[in-house]
Design a protein around this motif. Structure first.
Motif, PDB file in Angstrom:
ATOM      1  N   GLY A   1      14.595   0.805  29.592  1.00 16.30           N
ATOM      2  CA  GLY A   1      15.129   0.258  30.937  1.00 16.30           C
ATOM      3  C   GLY A   1      16.461   0.507  30.880  1.00 16.30           C
ATOM      4  O   GLY A   1      17.158   1.192  29.951  1.00 16.30           O
TER       5      GLY A   1
ATOM      6  N   LYS B   1      20.038   7.601  29.017  1.00 11.24           N
ATOM      7  CA  LYS B   1      18.734   7.215  28.212  1.00 11.24           C
ATOM      8  C   LYS B   1      17.933   8.695  28.112  1.00 11.24           C
ATOM      9  O   LYS B   1      16.809   8.777  27.424  1.00 11.24           O
ATOM     10  CB  LYS B   1      17.996   6.276  28.869  1.00 11.24           C
TER      11      LYS B   1
ATOM     12  N   GLY C   1      13.799  -0.699  35.033  1.00 15.02           N
ATOM     13  CA  GLY C   1      15.143  -1.102  35.111  1.00 15.02           C
ATOM     14  C   GLY C   1      15.686  -0.034  36.226  1.00 15.02           C
ATOM     15  O   GLY C   1      14.652   0.788  36.907  1.00 15.02           O
ATOM     16  N   GLY C   2      17.053   0.096  36.581  1.00 17.10           N
ATOM     17  CA  GLY C   2      17.492   0.854  37.383  1.00 17.10           C
ATOM     18  C   GLY C   2      17.124   2.337  37.276  1.00 17.10           C
ATOM     19  O   GLY C   2      17.002   3.225  38.253  1.00 17.10           O
TER      20      GLY C   2
ATOM     21  N   TYR D   1      14.020   4.208  39.253  1.00 15.34           N
ATOM     22  CA  TYR D   1      14.103   4.864  40.908  1.00 15.34           C
ATOM     23  C   TYR D   1      14.442   6.198  40.836  1.00 15.34           C
ATOM     24  O   TYR D   1      13.891   6.863  41.836  1.00 15.34           O
ATOM     25  CB  TYR D   1      15.108   3.879  41.667  1.00 15.34           C
TER      26      TYR D   1
ATOM     27  N   LEU E   1      19.521   2.374  43.009  1.00 15.62           N
ATOM     28  CA  LEU E   1      20.193   3.228  41.992  1.00 15.62           C
ATOM     29  C   LEU E   1      19.581   4.472  41.893  1.00 15.62           C
ATOM     30  O   LEU E   1      18.398   4.620  41.345  1.00 15.62           O
ATOM     31  CB  LEU E   1      20.604   2.416  40.961  1.00 15.62           C
TER      32      LEU E   1
ATOM     33  N   PHE F   1      23.368  -6.426  46.128  1.00 13.15           N
ATOM     34  CA  PHE F   1      23.484  -6.496  44.500  1.00 13.15           C
ATOM     35  C   PHE F   1      24.017  -8.000  44.429  1.00 13.15           C
ATOM     36  O   PHE F   1      25.034  -8.289  44.053  1.00 13.15           O
ATOM     37  CB  PHE F   1      24.456  -5.751  43.975  1.00 13.15           C
TER      38      PHE F   1
ATOM     39  N   LEU G   1      15.813  -4.193  42.551  1.00 13.09           N
ATOM     40  CA  LEU G   1      16.678  -4.732  41.208  1.00 13.09           C
ATOM     41  C   LEU G   1      15.658  -5.404  40.144  1.00 13.09           C
ATOM     42  O   LEU G   1      16.147  -5.684  39.179  1.00 13.09           O
ATOM     43  CB  LEU G   1      17.503  -5.814  41.829  1.00 13.09           C
TER      44      LEU G   1
ATOM     45  N   GLY H   1      16.511  -1.463  26.586  1.00 15.99           N
ATOM     46  CA  GLY H   1      16.958  -1.725  27.986  1.00 15.99           C
ATOM     47  C   GLY H   1      16.147  -2.733  28.816  1.00 15.99           C
ATOM     48  O   GLY H   1      14.852  -2.669  28.736  1.00 15.99           O
ATOM     49  N   PRO H   2      16.826  -3.422  29.606  1.00 14.04           N
ATOM     50  CA  PRO H   2      16.200  -4.363  30.449  1.00 14.04           C
ATOM     51  C   PRO H   2      15.424  -3.719  31.641  1.00 14.04           C
ATOM     52  O   PRO H   2      15.433  -2.536  31.983  1.00 14.04           O
ATOM     53  CB  PRO H   2      17.336  -5.141  31.030  1.00 14.04           C
ATOM     54  N   LEU H   3      14.243  -4.493  32.243  1.00 16.83           N
ATOM     55  CA  LEU H   3      13.441  -3.581  33.244  1.00 16.83           C
ATOM     56  C   LEU H   3      13.945  -3.985  34.758  1.00 16.83           C
ATOM     57  O   LEU H   3      13.600  -3.656  35.682  1.00 16.83           O
ATOM     58  CB  LEU H   3      11.987  -4.354  32.947  1.00 16.83           C
ATOM     59  N   GLY H   4      14.963  -5.078  34.779  1.00 10.51           N
ATOM     60  CA  GLY H   4      15.738  -5.287  35.949  1.00 10.51           C
ATOM     61  C   GLY H   4      16.998  -5.966  35.854  1.00 10.51           C
ATOM     62  O   GLY H   4      17.507  -6.109  34.639  1.00 10.51           O
ATOM     63  N   VAL H   5      17.748  -6.367  36.853  1.00 13.48           N
ATOM     64  CA  VAL H   5      19.103  -7.074  36.565  1.00 13.48           C
ATOM     65  C   VAL H   5      18.944  -8.605  36.152  1.00 13.48           C
ATOM     66  O   VAL H   5      18.637  -9.540  36.962  1.00 13.48           O
ATOM     67  CB  VAL H   5      19.777  -6.824  37.951  1.00 13.48           C
TER      68      VAL H   5
END
Ligand code: AMP
Length: 393
Positions: free
Chosen positions: A192, A199, A217-218, A221, A235, A270, A291, A315-319
């Motif tokens: 993410g 990445k 994550g971003g 998209y 993003l 955001f 997000l 890595g995170p899957l969202g904010v």
């Protein structure tokens, strides 16, 4: 390290005790100190004279009292329950004299290596001056293993028969290798974070070693747009649409199943207070940006993870830093923890996913949380890290 003879020897240990401080000048997170304590304790117990060296911050080659390691020496001492001597310069007479005073089992910390420009420059003479201080060299600083600095790489050649990884560094290396060469399958990577561009090399390098890749994550998209979806104001890295399509194609050819989110939590700004909605991942209306992953994605990813035997999470899957967009990262993190409790090996590594597991109190429920952000990313990209190569070659 365990095989080296250290009794009554001066053992020079490169640690990474570059800990964060709060506005009151107190250490706000001791994780990096704690990570290296097993190495220090082991050396102490075997009668070594332990000489610790580290950097702190970016003083750009000049002494800077704001980046002194003096308070860190005290903190290490408190945690070891032993006195840790401190020397105001990492090379030269003062350091040599202090080291002469050491008895077996004693510990000493040298002042910030980066107060000398030779450290980051990888200067041969500076490395030689450091090398004079020890009989044995141990590198326990995984966090700086991707840097060819004097104390992390150049110094090693002065110890052709007396150098090793420290226990923390060894377990970092073992856990990535366990993921990359696992025979406990299926191996599932969760990748993410914000951008595909940062990445892409990891995705390519992981491909031969994993069975499934969950993308969130971003960066998701860009993949969704590459497949023709409508992603509104999410993003997207337009320059990476072709590369995203290439990744999807390569995955298919190599029999790696890529899982993109099914739905998305969208916001009109955001911001934590933005107006939100949940839509299919490829039907995000104009004026909204994705997000977080939505509930259907969470449940699909959880299902995939329930079969995992080896997991890598980067890595995170969202904010996740904003409460309305944290659920995806939290729930997927809980699934990683659950699979670990069911016997899977899980490694969380690289920057923000480490922050996320800490925020959601999952650090103790996964197999291994890496201390090395950038170093871990470069290792996952398949690069040879100078700090590792210098010990091995
Ligand atoms: P990275 O450093 O590339 O792993 O990215 C981590 C950052 O990505 C975190 O600060 C997240 O807030 C951010 N992020 C995650 N999902 C999204 C998203 N959907 N849109 C924008 N940023 C995101």
């Amino acid at each position: 390290m365990k095989d080296l003879e250290v009794n009554n020897k001066r053992v020079l240990v490169r640690v990474d005790v570059n800990v964060p401080f709060n506005d009151q000048g107190e250490i706000s997170d001791h994780s990096r100190i704690d990570a290296t304590l097993p190495t220090i304790r082991d050396l102490q117990s075997r009668g070594a004279k332990v000489i610790l060296m580290s950097h702190r911050g970016r003083p750009k080659g000049k002494p800077n009292p704001d980046m002194s390691l003096a308070t860190v020496a005290k903190a290490i001492g408190e945690r070891l329950d032993a006195e840790v001597a401190f020397v105001v310069d990492c090379v030269g007479k003062e350091a040599q004299d202090a080291i002469t005073q050491l008895q077996p089992g004693n510990v000493l910390l040298l002042e910030n290596l980066r107060f000398h420009a030779g450290e980051e420059a990888g200067d041969e003479d500076f490395a030689a001056s450091l090398a004079e201080l020890g009989d044995v060299y141990i590198n326990d600083a995984f966090g700086t293993a991707h840097r060819a600095h004097a104390s992390t790489a150049v110094i090693a050649k002065h110890f052709p028969n007396a150098r090793a990884f420290g226990l923390c560094m060894q377990s970092e290396i073992d856990s990535v290798d366990q993921v990359l060469n696992s025979n406990k399958t299926p191996t599932i990577a969760i990748v993410g974070g914000a951008k595909v561009s940062s990445k892409i090399t990891i995705l390519k390098n992981l491909m031969p070693n994993v069975d499934h890749i969950i993308i969130g994550g971003g960066m998701a998209y860009t993949f969704v747009k590459a497949k023709g979806g409508k992603v509104g104001n999410s993003l997207v890295e337009e320059d990476y649409l072709d590369l995203a399509r290439d990744i999807l194609k390569t995955a298919e050819e190599q029999n790696v199943k890529i899982h993109l989110p099914i739905d998305s939590v969208n916001a009109d700004a955001f911001s934590e207070t933005a107006k939100t909605n949940v839509t299919a991942i490829d039907e995000i209306p104009d004026g909204f940006m994705g997000l977080d992953i939505g509930p259907k994605s969470i449940s699909h990813f959880n299902n995939v993870l329930s079969f995992a035997k080896t997991i890598l999470w980067n890595g995170p899957l969202g904010v996740f830093e904003m409460a309305p967009f944290a659920a995806g990262t939290q729930k997927v993190g809980e699934s990683v923890a659950q699979s670990t409790e069911n016997g899977a090996f899980s490694l969380v590594g690289g920057g923000d996913s480490v922050a996320a597991v800490k925020q959601f109190n999952l650090a103790d429920r996964v197999s291994y949380v890496s201390t090395g952000g950038g170093a871990m990313l470069e290792y996952l990209e398949g690069k040879e890290l100078p700090g590792i190569a210098a010990i091995r070659n």
